[in-house]
Design a protein around this motif. Structure first.
Motif, mmCIF file in Angstrom:
data_model
loop_
_atom_site.group_PDB
_atom_site.id
_atom_site.type_symbol
_atom_site.label_atom_id
_atom_site.label_comp_id
_atom_site.label_asym_id
_atom_site.label_seq_id
_atom_site.Cartn_x
_atom_site.Cartn_y
_atom_site.Cartn_z
ATOM 1 N N ASP A 39 35.857 47.357 -31.849
ATOM 2 C CA ASP A 39 35.972 48.496 -32.768
ATOM 3 C C ASP A 39 34.657 48.722 -33.510
ATOM 4 O OD1 ASP A 39 38.716 49.045 -32.197
ATOM 5 O OD2 ASP A 39 39.307 47.396 -33.496
ATOM 6 N N LEU A 40 34.023 47.631 -33.933
ATOM 7 C CA LEU A 40 32.730 47.740 -34.608
ATOM 8 C C LEU A 40 31.712 48.409 -33.700
ATOM 9 C CD1 LEU A 40 30.832 47.016 -36.989
ATOM 10 C CD2 LEU A 40 30.478 44.791 -35.885
ATOM 11 N N ARG A 41 31.660 47.959 -32.450
ATOM 12 C CA ARG A 41 30.743 48.565 -31.479
ATOM 13 C C ARG A 41 31.026 50.050 -31.306
ATOM 14 N NH1 ARG A 41 32.590 47.142 -25.717
ATOM 15 N NH2 ARG A 41 34.170 48.624 -26.473
ATOM 16 N N PHE A 71 32.821 31.218 -28.986
ATOM 17 C CA PHE A 71 33.014 32.629 -29.342
ATOM 18 C C PHE A 71 32.350 32.950 -30.669
ATOM 19 C CE2 PHE A 71 35.565 35.807 -31.646
ATOM 20 C CZ PHE A 71 35.430 36.900 -30.797
ATOM 21 N N ILE A 72 32.555 32.104 -31.662
ATOM 22 C CA ILE A 72 31.946 32.343 -32.973
ATOM 23 C C ILE A 72 30.434 32.350 -32.852
ATOM 24 C CG2 ILE A 72 31.651 31.459 -35.320
ATOM 25 C CD1 ILE A 72 34.441 32.605 -34.809
ATOM 26 N N GLN A 73 29.899 31.386 -32.137
ATOM 27 C CA GLN A 73 28.442 31.273 -32.018
ATOM 28 C C GLN A 73 27.843 32.453 -31.259
ATOM 29 O OE1 GLN A 73 26.375 29.162 -33.472
ATOM 30 N NE2 GLN A 73 24.646 30.223 -32.539
ATOM 31 N N GLU A 74 28.473 32.824 -30.163
ATOM 32 C CA GLU A 74 27.884 33.843 -29.288
ATOM 33 C C GLU A 74 28.193 35.269 -29.732
ATOM 34 O OE1 GLU A 74 29.313 32.968 -25.379
ATOM 35 O OE2 GLU A 74 28.557 30.894 -25.422
ATOM 36 N N CYS A 75 29.360 35.484 -30.339
ATOM 37 C CA CYS A 75 29.791 36.857 -30.620
ATOM 38 C C CYS A 75 29.814 37.220 -32.102
ATOM 39 C CB CYS A 75 31.184 37.088 -30.020
ATOM 40 S SG CYS A 75 31.262 36.835 -28.239
ATOM 41 N N VAL A 76 30.148 36.252 -32.954
ATOM 42 C CA VAL A 76 30.283 36.555 -34.376
ATOM 43 C C VAL A 76 28.994 36.283 -35.143
ATOM 44 C CG1 VAL A 76 31.549 36.041 -36.499
ATOM 45 C CG2 VAL A 76 32.760 36.125 -34.315
ATOM 46 N N LYS A 132 23.954 40.615 -42.861
ATOM 47 C CA LYS A 132 23.856 39.545 -43.856
ATOM 48 C C LYS A 132 23.993 40.083 -45.276
ATOM 49 C CE LYS A 132 20.806 36.577 -42.758
ATOM 50 N NZ LYS A 132 19.501 35.908 -42.510
ATOM 51 N N GLU A 133 23.327 41.180 -45.579
ATOM 52 C CA GLU A 133 23.358 41.731 -46.941
ATOM 53 C C GLU A 133 24.759 42.209 -47.312
ATOM 54 O OE1 GLU A 133 20.409 44.662 -47.657
ATOM 55 O OE2 GLU A 133 18.738 43.401 -47.009
ATOM 56 N N GLN A 134 25.424 42.884 -46.376
ATOM 57 C CA GLN A 134 26.766 43.380 -46.652
ATOM 58 C C GLN A 134 27.732 42.221 -46.916
ATOM 59 O OE1 GLN A 134 24.703 44.438 -44.333
ATOM 60 N NE2 GLN A 134 24.974 46.602 -43.851
ATOM 61 N N LEU A 166 34.409 46.560 -42.057
ATOM 62 C CA LEU A 166 34.877 45.917 -40.837
ATOM 63 C C LEU A 166 34.175 44.583 -40.601
ATOM 64 C CD1 LEU A 166 36.581 45.889 -38.303
ATOM 65 C CD2 LEU A 166 34.990 47.522 -37.253
ATOM 66 N N VAL A 167 32.875 44.528 -40.870
ATOM 67 C CA VAL A 167 32.163 43.264 -40.646
ATOM 68 C C VAL A 167 32.667 42.179 -41.605
ATOM 69 C CG1 VAL A 167 30.102 44.361 -39.693
ATOM 70 C CG2 VAL A 167 30.217 43.925 -42.143
ATOM 71 N N VAL A 168 33.121 42.577 -42.781
ATOM 72 C CA VAL A 168 33.675 41.597 -43.722
ATOM 73 C C VAL A 168 34.989 41.035 -43.178
ATOM 74 C CG1 VAL A 168 34.571 41.223 -46.046
ATOM 75 C CG2 VAL A 168 32.558 42.666 -45.709
ATOM 76 N N VAL A 169 35.843 41.902 -42.651
ATOM 77 C CA VAL A 169 37.102 41.435 -42.072
ATOM 78 C C VAL A 169 36.825 40.490 -40.902
ATOM 79 C CG1 VAL A 169 39.201 42.137 -40.855
ATOM 80 C CG2 VAL A 169 38.384 43.471 -42.812
#
Length: 479
Positions: free
Chosen positions: A175-177, A453-458, A466-468, A128-131
């Protein structure tokens, strides 16, 4: 080829998720559970030899011969757990007398299921984190590309391609949460006995309650769990299955919405999923580029949303300390939920890594609708030039209706701007019309919202995983 196989494992799912729910992994996990029970019982004083422990450690994996022994034994005994107790004892004869000592079948079946639930969540989270990362890259690339917004699937104010994508990402972050919360909340059934009273273990330790409590805690630690459920019946509560599969079903809704949006945009020719050079869209219509990946996501996401209902029904009918009408259902429901979510994620990653945008098509559609949206700006410009607001409104209203009739009744392009340019009343702002119609001035803070949004949430997610992300490879779909 001569018997049914579920397409979830034979056609779509990753090897990693398929292996997690394989017979090999299940029975290997049972053996780990029996080993750690014996280790803990030995540590607490039961007469279990070092040789027994060593033989168990040396035979945690089954070979083909052992699978054959277990199958023959199960056919005779009609009991899968006892068949594998016997098979384990064949290869670890020194331990044969103490394997499964004091335990009930659910010691291995339920504890193994909890292990699989937790590991299944880990697999899904990593995907999911990759998507999320891939879609975030897409949002960053198209942060400022204006596009027609839709409400009720009717033209609305402009947004940007990147901003629309952040709406997808935000739901995936939820969903990740939710999946991470469910995973972190999973406990261990532990060592509880036939009806959860630990009576058999109390007998083994001559009535020593503290040793029974220590046994439960020690096996829980050896199996890598932070805690065991304080009370259970013969099984762990089936509400746990509800809690774990619920966020998977919720993810299914997210995935369906994303794939549906892309399918609709593909129909508008504004965006397409990846389409390979030799791919065939239709057996009859050679020109077609059907959104088959997104259609697969929608198809399987519906199954993912529905399969969760089984956990609710099963939990509701567990009479007293247990019934067995959960068993066959759960053997299907739990693996299918994880396999389906796994497939949906792999397909979404493949889609997100190859999305194609057609800016000129987007620009053409904007040009068809923007003149109507710009009428308020035209009125304000006329007022600034010294005109009367009410008169400007009436002039633009008449021209708008004329242009609308051309579009709807004659099928021609929107000519409102040409009409404004040809009307003497609007002569004071003729040189401003191009600026007034710049799509970039109609998107509000959409580009900045993407950045924030990218900076604060992603970014925090990218840092945490990071490793994944570093080890993630592009997904190629076999079919």
């Amino acid at each position: 080829m001569d018997s049914y196989q579920t397409p979830l494992s034979s056609r779509y799912a990753s090897k990693e998720m398929s292996h997690l729910f394989s017979s090999e992994m299940r029975f290997h996990t049972w053996r780990e559970l029996w080993l750690n029970l014996a280790i803990a019982e030995k540590e607490l004083g039961l007469p279990i030899s070092d040789e027994a422990i060593q033989e168990m450690q040396n035979n945690l994996y089954l070979d083909e011969k052992q699978f054959g022994i277990a199958a023959a034994e199960e056919k005779k005994r009609r009991h899968d757990v006892m068949a594998h107790v016997h098979t384990f004892g064949v290869v670890a004869p020194s331990a044969a007398a103490i394997i499964h000592l004091g335990a009930t079948s659910c010691y291995v079946t339920d504890n193994a299921d909890l292990i699989f639930l937790r590991e299944g969540c880990n697999i899904l989270i990593n995907k999911l984190v990759v998507v999320i990362d891939r879609l975030a890259r897409f949002a960053e690339e198209y942060r400022a590309l204006p596009t027609l917004g839709f409400t009720h699937f009717q033209p609305a104010q402009l947004t940007t391609v990147g901003k629309r994508c952040t709406l997808w990402i935000q739901e995936l972050l939820w969903d990740l949460r939710n999946i991470a919360r469910a995973r972190d909340d999973i406990g261990f059934r532990g060592v509880k006995g036939t009806t959860g009273t630990q009576a058999s273990f109390l007998t083994l330790f001559d009535g020593d309650h503290e040793k029974v409590k220590a046994l439960d805690k020690r096996v829980t630690e050896l199996m890598g769990f932070a805690y065991a459920y304080p009370v259970t019946s013969q099984t762990y509560s089936r509400k746990v299955d509800i809690d774990v599969l619920s966020p998977l079903a919720s993810f299914g809704a997210t995935a369906h919405k994303i794939a549906t949006d892309i399918r609709l945009l593909a129909n508008l020719k504004e965006m397409e999923e990846p389409f390979e050079k030799d791919q065939i869209g239709s057996s009859a219509m050679a020109y077609k580029r059907n959104p088959m990946r997104c259609e697969r996501v929608c198809s399987l996401a519906r199954h993912l949303m529905v399969v969760h209902q089984n956990t609710l029904l099963t939990s509701s009918v567990q009479w007293f300390e247990r019934t067995l009408d959960d068993s066959a259902n759960r053997r299907v429901t739990i693996p299918e939920a994880f396999l389906t979510a796994d497939i949906v994620l792999s397909t979404l990653q493949n889609i997100s890594e190859g999305l194609v945008v057609y800016p000129k098509v987007i620009a053409r559609r904007i040009s068809e609708e923007l003149p109507f949206m710009a009428t308020e700006n035209v009125i304000m410009a006329m007022v600034k030039a010294g005109g009367d607001r009410q008169q400007a409104h009436e002039e633009i209203r008449v021209l708008s209706h004329q242009a609308s009739a051309v579009v709807k009744q004659e099928g021609k392009a929107n000519d409102l701007i040409s009409r404004i340019k040809a009307t003497a009343y609007f002569q004071p702002i003729h040189d401003q019309l191009d600026a007034l119609l710049d799509p970039a001035t109609f998107v509000g803070r959409a580009p900045e919202q993407v950045d924030e949004f990218i900076q604060e949430c992603v970014t925090p997610i990218r840092e945490s995983y990071k490793e994944q992300l570093h080890s993630a490879k592009q997904v190629e779909l076999n079919v």
